[in-house]
Structures are given as C-alpha cells and as structure tokens.
Design a protein around this motif. Structure first.
Motif, short mmCIF file in Angstrom:
data_model
loop_
_atom_site.label_atom_id
_atom_site.label_comp_id
_atom_site.label_asym_id
_atom_site.label_seq_id
_atom_site.Cartn_x
_atom_site.Cartn_y
_atom_site.Cartn_z
N ILE A 93 76.79 81.43 45.17
CA ILE A 93 76.26 80.38 44.33
C ILE A 93 75.74 80.89 42.76
O ILE A 93 75.45 80.31 42.02
CB ILE A 93 74.81 79.63 45.88
CG1 ILE A 93 75.58 79.25 47.07
CG2 ILE A 93 74.36 78.68 44.44
CD1 ILE A 93 75.06 78.83 48.05
N THR A 94 74.71 81.86 42.94
CA THR A 94 73.85 82.79 41.62
C THR A 94 74.61 83.31 41.48
O THR A 94 74.76 84.50 41.62
CB THR A 94 73.06 83.73 42.39
OG1 THR A 94 72.02 82.27 42.76
CG2 THR A 94 71.83 83.41 41.01
N MET A 143 84.61 67.74 48.28
CA MET A 143 84.05 68.58 48.40
C MET A 143 83.86 70.29 46.68
O MET A 143 83.06 70.53 46.60
CB MET A 143 84.52 69.39 49.75
CG MET A 143 84.18 68.64 50.01
SD MET A 143 82.34 68.01 51.76
CE MET A 143 81.81 69.68 51.23
N ALA A 144 85.31 70.12 46.58
CA ALA A 144 85.17 71.32 45.12
C ALA A 144 84.32 70.70 44.18
O ALA A 144 83.85 71.72 43.74
CB ALA A 144 87.11 71.03 44.85
N TYR A 149 76.61 75.54 45.91
CA TYR A 149 75.87 75.61 47.04
C TYR A 149 75.83 73.81 48.03
O TYR A 149 75.49 73.94 49.30
CB TYR A 149 73.90 74.82 46.18
CG TYR A 149 74.22 73.55 45.58
CD1 TYR A 149 72.69 73.01 46.12
CD2 TYR A 149 74.75 72.98 43.79
CE1 TYR A 149 72.98 71.94 45.78
CE2 TYR A 149 74.87 71.90 44.10
CZ TYR A 149 73.70 70.97 44.58
OH TYR A 149 73.03 69.88 44.29
N LYS A 150 76.26 73.33 47.84
CA LYS A 150 76.89 71.93 47.89
C LYS A 150 78.04 72.11 49.96
O LYS A 150 77.37 71.80 50.50
CB LYS A 150 77.59 70.63 47.83
CG LYS A 150 76.05 69.42 47.07
CD LYS A 150 77.28 68.50 46.88
CE LYS A 150 76.27 67.80 46.17
NZ LYS A 150 76.64 66.24 45.13
N ARG A 151 78.67 72.93 49.52
CA ARG A 151 80.04 73.27 49.82
C ARG A 151 78.98 74.29 50.86
O ARG A 151 79.50 74.04 52.42
CB ARG A 151 80.86 73.95 49.66
CG ARG A 151 81.81 73.05 48.85
CD ARG A 151 82.89 73.70 48.41
NE ARG A 151 82.76 74.58 47.22
CZ ARG A 151 82.61 74.87 45.90
NH1 ARG A 151 82.72 73.40 45.57
NH2 ARG A 151 82.34 75.49 45.23
N ARG A 152 78.05 75.80 50.58
CA ARG A 152 77.27 75.78 51.72
C ARG A 152 77.35 75.32 52.78
O ARG A 152 76.48 76.04 54.59
CB ARG A 152 76.53 77.13 50.80
CG ARG A 152 77.05 78.01 50.00
CD ARG A 152 77.80 78.71 50.96
NE ARG A 152 78.60 80.51 50.26
CZ ARG A 152 77.49 81.25 49.94
NH1 ARG A 152 76.36 81.44 50.13
NH2 ARG A 152 78.61 82.06 48.67
N GLN A 153 76.58 74.04 52.30
CA GLN A 153 75.52 73.87 53.64
C GLN A 153 76.26 72.15 54.05
O GLN A 153 76.63 71.67 55.42
CB GLN A 153 74.52 72.70 53.06
CG GLN A 153 73.15 73.56 52.31
CD GLN A 153 72.36 72.71 51.49
OE1 GLN A 153 71.99 72.23 52.06
NE2 GLN A 153 72.51 73.19 50.16
N CYS A 212 80.26 64.44 46.78
CA CYS A 212 79.91 64.48 47.83
C CYS A 212 77.72 64.20 48.22
O CYS A 212 77.64 64.94 46.41
CB CYS A 212 80.33 64.79 48.87
SG CYS A 212 80.35 67.07 48.04
N THR A 213 77.17 63.50 49.22
CA THR A 213 75.64 63.52 48.45
C THR A 213 75.31 64.31 50.57
O THR A 213 75.52 64.24 50.67
CB THR A 213 75.35 62.30 48.56
OG1 THR A 213 75.88 60.89 48.20
CG2 THR A 213 73.79 62.40 49.06
#
Length: 537
Positions: A531-532, A399-400, A507-511, A404-405
């Motif tokens: 994220i930004t 996750m870090a 952005y991935k971890r937020r989802q 992951c997809t």
C-alpha cells in the motif's frame, strides 16, 4: 492384461478429515463394485487443499496420520483395490505433501511430492520439504508411477518415474481453475509426460475453497498425447477407464465448453461451496436493477436455489424509475424473495446531522458514499439478524480503479464477481439468458450507473469499459509497463490515469471481502503490492 482405473473427481472440505475419509470410502465401494483395480483421488484428498497454515500445527499431522491409518483398515473390505490417497506426511521433523497407496488394509507405498510450487496462489515451500524418490507399483503386470500435480509441470519427476519403469503415470492434482487452464494442462502434460512415452491419468480436485475454484476436468492421455477420457467441468464425478497391457482404451471426452460457460459454472460452484461449507443458511444481495447485481443474483439462485436467496432494493432520491421496474421484473422471473427498503429518511438524517459540519461546502462524492454506506449498513444489519451472508456485487474493473465505497457496496462476506471485468459481466449475462431468459434485456443494454447523483453514468467518471478493461488486463494481469500498453494503441492519458488509480486504491482492495478467482491473476493471493510505495516503473 486389463487394469481398470477409477478416477475420483472429488470435492474435499479442508480440515474435515472424517467427512473426507467417509467420501473416499464410499468412492472405493463404488469403484470396487465396478471391478476397478485402482482408485485415484486428488491431491491432499484426505485433508482438503490447500490447508494453508493448518500445516504449521503439529496436531494436524497427528490427526491426519490417524485418519489415514483408520481409512486403510476400513478399505480392507475392498480386497485388491489400490486406493491413492493424498495427505500431509511427517517423517521425523520433515513434512511432505504425499500420496499413499492403500491396499488390503495397509499402506503399500508412499510418494512425496518433488516439485513444490511457490508462485501465483501457491506457497508450498512454506510448509513442505521436497521428496526425491520415485514410486512405481505393479498392478496385474502394468507398472504405474506416481507424481503429484506440480511434479508434471517440469520434466524431472516424470522422467524419474519412467526410468524406474513406469508405463502409466497416476497424477493426483489440486490444480485451480483460471481462464484457458484446460488447454494449458493438456499442453504441459503432453510435453512432460507423453514425451517421456507414458500415458497419464490426471485426477483433479473439484470444489470451491475460499477464492480458489478447482474445476475437475480430469483426463487420461495416451503416450501419444491423445485424449482417451475427459471428465466434466465443475461437477463431482467418478469415472473409469481400462488399460490393456498399459494402453488406455478410448472412452469419451467431454466437449470443451465456451469461455462464458466455463466461467459461469465456476462462479456457481464457488458460491455454492463457500456458502454451504461455511454453514450459512441463505444469502442477501443488494439489488439495484443494474447489470452487476443482476448477474450476481442469477449466479446465487443457480448455486443455492431461489428459496435461499433474498434480494433487497434500497432506492434513494436518485434511483431511476426503470431500476424499480427492471428489478421487479427480474425477481418475478427468478422467483426470489424481494424487498424494497427506502434509504431516503436515513440519507436526510445524515445530511441534517452533518449540516453544520459541512456548512458552505459543495456536495460531492461524500454524499454519494453516504448513500452506499447506508445500504451497506442495512444489509449487514439484516445479515446479523438472520444469519445470512451478504454477497457483494462489485466487479474487477471497479475494484481495480476504486470505483466502489469502503463500508458501502464493498460491505459483505463474499465477492462473487470480484475477478470478472465489466466487459465479461455483459458476456456472462448474455450467456445466462441463452440458457433461460432471466435477466431483463434493458438491464443489460442501459448505460451503467451507480445512481448516487442526478443523471449519473459510470462513463462520467471512467473511460469506456473496453478501454479500462484492456489497460487493466495488460497492466495487472500481464505485468506490462505503461510504455508497452501505450505502444499497444492506448492513449497515454488513459494509461496514466488507470494505472495511477490501480496504485492508489490498493488500500481499498485490502479491505474487500474474499472473492472468486477466475483469471490467472486476481486481486488477492496473486496480487501482493504494498500500500505504501513510491515506485513507478
């Protein structure tokens, strides 16, 4: 004079005022039958902790006040028993985190929490105002003060209670688990309560609440800081201790568990409570024959029973034979339903559909991610059809750095090992096998692989996990700068690469689905990076 104190290490459910009140009443019945004079329940025991933005709803306070009044009337059948109940409390337009002492059908006294935590996973200043008055009650000649959780993490509120005459401090808690938290609690209580020449009764909440785990481990210290009683880790429990002239009498202290045992039991509790409290009948796990999914499967079975767990193997053209063999061996050992659903036809269909669009382009991670997303779609289809929740199997290291997809292996409802570094995954597998041998040894010893292309290994794309995890811990959990991490002995290239990957994969971890918090800083409530952002330290 002897005063018997009962400590309720109780598992509340947030918002279940009727169920929580019933549990408190049952605990009071047991305490009264055992001859207790005081029953201490955890912080906000009547409504569950933390209620978060339920505390912004006026109706929540109205119903809490009604439930408290009803409970006080019902507890009149236990004369002489002082019951400490945690609840949100409204006075005019002010709201407080409170504990009320219920005695003989009425409220004897109410204490409002002084210190409102507003860091890490806490944001109580969003909801409450701080109290400023001590509360001390006399029970058979012994004077008991009251603090709530964070009050005892500074010296102010305990000293105020002592100055008001308290000999013993009763402390309802909602203190969440993380690594080394047990020793930290002892150290802080000795510094702030025992140093004020008071004994302490520390009654901690138990149970999983979304990503938080409340581990219990309630205890009693005498005024010299010696352990007089320690209760169990991650188990609901009612226990008792006698005070003679304000001095606690030695009972027993549970032995401290190994780090791996503490974490494993916390993960089991977290899965059990998330699944059962939210009403899911069963769980689904995409089982690859790899170490992460094997650990997740073992935890799920220990939490729910084999009859509520289903493992689904979804082989692709790149799935190794040993993955089939090891998967079949583990599900045989552990006794869950197991199905094999090939994704080959779906993968071929996707390739054919995109062949014109991708003409002349080399295969890359796009085709790898298509396989993961096919698997995610299959699992979510089964979840929809059967009502089972999908447990994802990604670890903290992945996750870090974004290994992951999205909408693939991240698709699911609850991330069991989201806060477990890969190196700890191996330690937990070894621990579980020391209890009983359920994970085939080759699953643990073979090189990890996503098996999304021929002969793929994780270390083709990432540094060795001991290096990755060390950099991640220092940067993410300990807030060290890149320069500090390099000074600790890591290569500048590895540090630059890992910290960059952590940044660009926000952005991935937020989802990602919610997952169990084990360290003092997990991706989720503890980690709120934009994220930004162009900042570089």
């Amino acid at each position: 004079m002897t005063v018997k104190v009962a400590i309720a290490q109780m598992n509340s459910i947030v918002g279940d005022l009727t169920g929580n009140a019933t549990k408190i009443r049952d605990l009071a019945r047991q305490a009264h039958a055992a001859g207790a004079d005081i029953l201490v329940t955890p912080e906000l025991s009547l409504v569950g902790y933390p209620p978060e933005d339920l505390l912004l709803r006026a109706g929540f306070y109205v119903q809490s006040a009604l439930a408290l009044s009803t409970l006080a009337n019902e507890l009149a059948e236990f004369p002489g028993l002082h019951v400490l109940v945690g609840h949100p409390h409204q006075v005019a337009d002010a709201h407080y985190n409170a504990v009320s002492v219920l005695l003989n059908g009425s409220v004897l006294a109410s204490y409002c929490k002084h210190a409102l935590p507003n860091d890490m996973v806490f944001d109580e200043k969003r909801y409450f105002e701080a109290g400023n008055q001590p509360v001390v009650i006399d029970v058979k000649g012994t004077r008991f003060g009251i603090n709530i959780c964070e009050d005892t993490w500074t010296a102010g509120a305990p000293l105020q209670a002592r100055e008001a005459g308290a000999q013993v401090l009763l402390v309802p808690n909602g203190s969440p688990f993380h690594l080394n938290k047990e020793q930290l609690r002892f150290d802080v209580m000795r510094n702030h309560v025992c140093a004020a020449e008071m004994s302490i009764v520390y009654a901690n909440l138990l149970g999983g609440q979304d990503e938080l785990i409340f581990d219990g481990n309630s205890f009693v210290l005498d005024k010299d800081g010696r352990c007089m009683l320690q209760m169990k880790h991650c188990e609901e429990q009612l226990d008792f201790i006698d005070f003679i002239d304000g001095v606690p009498q030695q009972t027993r202290c549970e032995p401290t568990l190994s780090t791996e045992a503490q974490i494993y039991q916390a993960l089991v509790l977290g899965v059990r409570d998330y699944v059962t409290k939210n009403g899911f009948p069963s769980v689904l796990i995409g089982f690859s024959g790899g170490v992460d999914s094997a650990l997740t499967l073992a935890i799920a079975v220990d939490a729910l029973g084999a009859d509520k767990v289903r493992a689904v193997m979804m082989p692709s053209p790149y799935t190794a034979d040993i993955s089939w063999i090891d998967s079949r061996e583990m599900v045989k050992r552990i006794g869950v339903r197991y199905d094999e659903i090939s994704i080959n036809e779906c993968f071929t269909a996707f390739r054919n559909t995109l062949s014109e669009e991708f003409a002349g382009l080399k295969e890359d991670t796009t085709e790898e991610n298509i396989q993961a997303r096919i698997r995610g779609t299959i699992l979510m289809a089964m979840s929809n059809k059967y009502g089972s929740i999908v447990l994802t199997t990604g670890n903290k290291s992945e996750m870090a750095v974004g290994y992951c997809t999205l909408y693939g292996d991240m698709a699911g409802g609850f991330a069991v090992i989201k806060d477990i570094a890969k190196t700890m995954v191996y330690r937990l597998c070894a621990y579980r096998n020391s209890v009983s041998d359920v994970i085939p040894e080759r699953i643990i010893t073979r090189p990890p692989s996503a098996e999304l292309r021929p002969d793929q290994k994780d270390q083709d794309s990432l540094p060795p996990y001991d290096i990755l995890d060390g950099i991640m811990q220092r940067y993410m959990e300990e807030n060290q700068s890149r320069a500090e991490i390099v000074a600790a002995g890591y290569s500048e290239a590895d540090v630059e690469r890992i910290t960059r990957l952590i940044k660009i994969n926000e952005y991935k971890r937020r989802q990602a689905p919610v997952g169990i918090r084990i360290t003092h800083r997990a991706f989720g409530r503890d980690w709120r990076y934009p994220i930004t952002s162009k900042f570089r330290d």
